[in-house]
Scaffold this active site. Structure first.
Site, PDB file in Angstrom:
ATOM      1  N   ASP A 196       0.861  -1.191   0.000  1.00  0.00           N
ATOM      2  CA  ASP A 196       0.000   0.000   0.000  1.00  0.00           C
ATOM      3  C   ASP A 196       0.893   1.235   0.000  1.00  0.00           C
ATOM      4  O   ASP A 196       2.120   1.119  -0.053  1.00  0.00           O
ATOM      5  CB  ASP A 196      -0.956  -0.019   1.215  1.00  0.00           C
ATOM      6  CG  ASP A 196      -2.306   0.595   0.860  1.00  0.00           C
ATOM      7  OD1 ASP A 196      -2.317   1.746   0.394  1.00  0.00           O
ATOM      8  OD2 ASP A 196      -3.340  -0.073   1.042  1.00  0.00           O
ATOM      9  N   HIS A 269      -2.900   2.997  -4.705  1.00  0.00           N
ATOM     10  CA  HIS A 269      -2.304   2.599  -3.418  1.00  0.00           C
ATOM     11  C   HIS A 269      -0.891   2.054  -3.613  1.00  0.00           C
ATOM     12  O   HIS A 269      -0.546   1.000  -3.083  1.00  0.00           O
ATOM     13  CB  HIS A 269      -3.182   1.554  -2.722  1.00  0.00           C
ATOM     14  CG  HIS A 269      -4.435   2.129  -2.122  1.00  0.00           C
ATOM     15  ND1 HIS A 269      -4.419   3.037  -1.078  1.00  0.00           N
ATOM     16  CD2 HIS A 269      -5.751   1.954  -2.416  1.00  0.00           C
ATOM     17  CE1 HIS A 269      -5.659   3.384  -0.757  1.00  0.00           C
ATOM     18  NE2 HIS A 269      -6.488   2.747  -1.561  1.00  0.00           N
ATOM     19  N   GLU A 332      -9.864   2.415  -5.448  1.00  0.00           N
ATOM     20  CA  GLU A 332      -9.528   3.811  -5.150  1.00  0.00           C
ATOM     21  C   GLU A 332      -8.326   4.321  -5.949  1.00  0.00           C
ATOM     22  O   GLU A 332      -7.358   4.806  -5.384  1.00  0.00           O
ATOM     23  CB  GLU A 332      -9.234   3.967  -3.646  1.00  0.00           C
ATOM     24  CG  GLU A 332     -10.410   3.569  -2.777  1.00  0.00           C
ATOM     25  CD  GLU A 332     -10.132   3.743  -1.282  1.00  0.00           C
ATOM     26  OE1 GLU A 332     -11.035   4.159  -0.566  1.00  0.00           O
ATOM     27  OE2 GLU A 332      -9.009   3.443  -0.829  1.00  0.00           O
TER      28      GLU A 332
END
Ligand code: TNX
Length: 533
Positions: A196, A269, A332
């Site tokens: 991440d 990410h 995302e």
């Protein structure tokens, strides 16, 4: 005045009803078994009890784990052997392959002089977890077990727990403990979120800077990301798992019938990776491993060079994990950099794309094809539905019923983890009295009310719902104690939702059984959230 006889009878009846109540209380097993019959009498288990298995390699290994458990909490273990002839005072364990029994089903018969266990697949292991939960919550060498017959099997085949080790890192020992917790409740998937923005946690030989640079950040946000003034500490924070450690953990999980699903996030990410190798971004950097939480604009560039890098990384990842699934993230992802990137424009032109949203699908499809060519199945967060689903991709539905139904309609397998029920990083009570968390409010009762099958699903679509999982993002979970606090007892509720039949589920009975079960958690020193009395 009543005659003496009547009074005595009354006392006798009260005592009897108390003991029946006591017997019922004994079966505080989680998840609640499918069929249970209490029988009068007891089986006394002592260190003289023998275990007979049909095969040292299969049921024998499960029996060994049972022994390890006895040794750890009661300081004795039992003799294990393979035999066709049994003395009484024995646990007899058989692996069966009956076609008409569901996968991973088991029978557990605590009877007169014998405990008989028959299991299919992971069934023997599950029977032993049930037996373990029936043992006393204190050290003793004589177990007076209630006689009982159990026939049990799971409702869903995907019963998972996720853990984010990027926002905060957990040691090998802690990961093993987490796997112990998972398997204790007959859950069978550990979704390991390994990369991440705030840290890259898996050794990759071809790209050593992923861990030497991407594995560490120069500070961490203090307080909540929504605080108006952001404050950071300046402590270098990080860590990663070597390949040797990962192999050790994979074997540990395998013994406990837990499949590990590694997640390598893309295209978003990805700031930790880009800090180590800025050449795989759109702008060339430089970047810093993130110290705060949220969604960042710098993501993997869609150029061929980055695609090849990701394929090389995944080749090494696939070598480490024998399971069928590889999770590619896909959630995302900001498109801001792609809009202005000449390399991304080139890809768009070449592929005939009209918008950058198609680039997200392009990355998932291209990498997905590569992973599938190695015989693995890809999983993505439900954002992978936005353009077009990659062939064969499994959808992890965190936005709830509508995305799940849409995916099932397209004949794609779905794993349910809607935020409202399955996000164990959310508060579990009043945010004023609870330790700082990300937000939300997911009480134990709410988790228990979760139905993995989306509301308006047809029987045909329902076949694609593999099960569900609890997600544990660790922005606000900085150590194992806090992790246990967030997971217990909500994971216990989820395990029952995923395993037990709907008609066997009632919150009041769950709550009553749990009041008793926590004494076992006390014996294990699990830092669970106290139950509301
Ligand atoms: C969304 S769920 C994320 C994570 C965060 C989490 C916090 C998902 C696929 N992405 O990156 O940690 O919310 O609850």
């Amino acid at each position: 005045m009543k005659p003496m006889k009547e009074i005595l009878l009354l006392i006798y009846m009260i005592v009897m009803s108390m003991s029946v109540f006591g017997q019922k209380q004994i079966l505080s097993v989680f998840p609640n078994p499918a069929e249970t019959t209490l029988v009068k009498g007891r089986f006394i288990l002592t260190s003289a009890t023998k275990i007979y298995v049909d095969n040292l390699e299969t049921s024998g290994r499960d029996a060994e784990l049972f022994n390890e458990y006895l040794l750890k909490y009661y300081s004795f273990s039992l003799d294990i052997s393979v035999s066709q002839r049994y003395d009484s005072n024995a646990i007899i364990i058989r692996t069966i392959t009956e076609q008409d029994m569901p996968d991973d089903a088991y029978r557990l018969d605590v009877s007169n002089g014998f405990i008989i266990i028959e299991g299919k697949g992971a069934g023997v292991f599950y029977a032993l977890q049930t037996l373990i939960q029936m043992l006393p919550p204190y050290k003793t060498d004589v177990f007076k077990l209630q006689r009982i017959k159990i026939y049990d099997y799971p409702q869903y085949k995907w019963r998972g727990m996720h853990l984010d080790v990027c926002r905060h890192f957990f040691t090998v020992e802690e990961i093993k403990k987490y796997i112990d917790h998972i398997s204790f409740y007959k859950m069978n998937v550990f979704h390991w979120h390994l990369t991440d923005d705030q840290g890259w946690r898996i050794q990759i030989d071809k790209f050593p800077k992923l861990t030497s640079i991407g594995g560490y950040r120069n500070g961490t946000l203090i307080g909540h990301a929504k605080d108006t003034v952001k404050k950071y500490d300046t402590i270098r924070y990080g860590g990663y798992y070597t390949k040797e450690q990962i192999r050790d953990i994979v074997a540990y999980a395998e013994r406990r019938h837990v499949m590990i699903v590694p997640e390598i996030e893309m295209p978003g990410h990805s700031l930790a990776a880009l800090s180590a190798y800025p050449e795989y971004s759109c702008t060339g950097g430089p970047f810093e491993v993130a110290k705060s939480w949220g969604v960042f604009e710098d993501v993997f560039c869609t150029k061929d060079k980055t695609i090849h890098f990701l394929e090389d990384v995944l080749s090494e990842v696939m070598d480490l994990f024998p399971g069928k699934y590889i999770h590619l993230g896909g959630d995302e992802c900001s498109k801001v950099r792609w809009e202005k990137c000449p390399e991304c424009r080139k890809v768009m032109k070449r592929e005939g794309f009209k918008n950058t949203g198609q680039l997200q699908h392009y990355v998932m499809r291209t990498i997905g094809k590569f992973v599938s060519s190695k015989g693995k199945t890809i999983i993505g967060w439900d954002e992978i539905l936005e353009e077009k689903l990659s062939p064969g991709a499994v959808v992890m539905a965190w936005h709830g019923d509508s995305v799940a139904t849409a995916a099932a309609n397209l004949k794609h397998d779905v794993i349910m983890c809607p935020t409202d029920y399955c996000y164990f990083d959310y508060y579990q009570g009043d945010s004023i009295t609870e330790p700082l968390a990300i937000g939300g409010n997911t009480t134990l009762e709410k988790v228990y009310s979760f139905d993995p099958a989306p509301k308006k699903i047809t029987p045909e679509q329902r076949k694609y719902i593999l099960g569900g999982q609890g997600n544990v993002w660790t922005e606000y979970i900085s150590d194992f104690k806090q992790l246990e606090y967030m997971v217990f007892p909500r994971m216990i509720a989820l395990s029952e939702v995923l395993w037990s039949k709907t008609e066997n589920r009632a919150y009041e009975s769950f709550d009553r059984r749990l009041q008793k079960h926590v004494s076992l958690l006390d014996m294990y020193r699990v830092n669970y959230r106290r139950l509301n009395k």
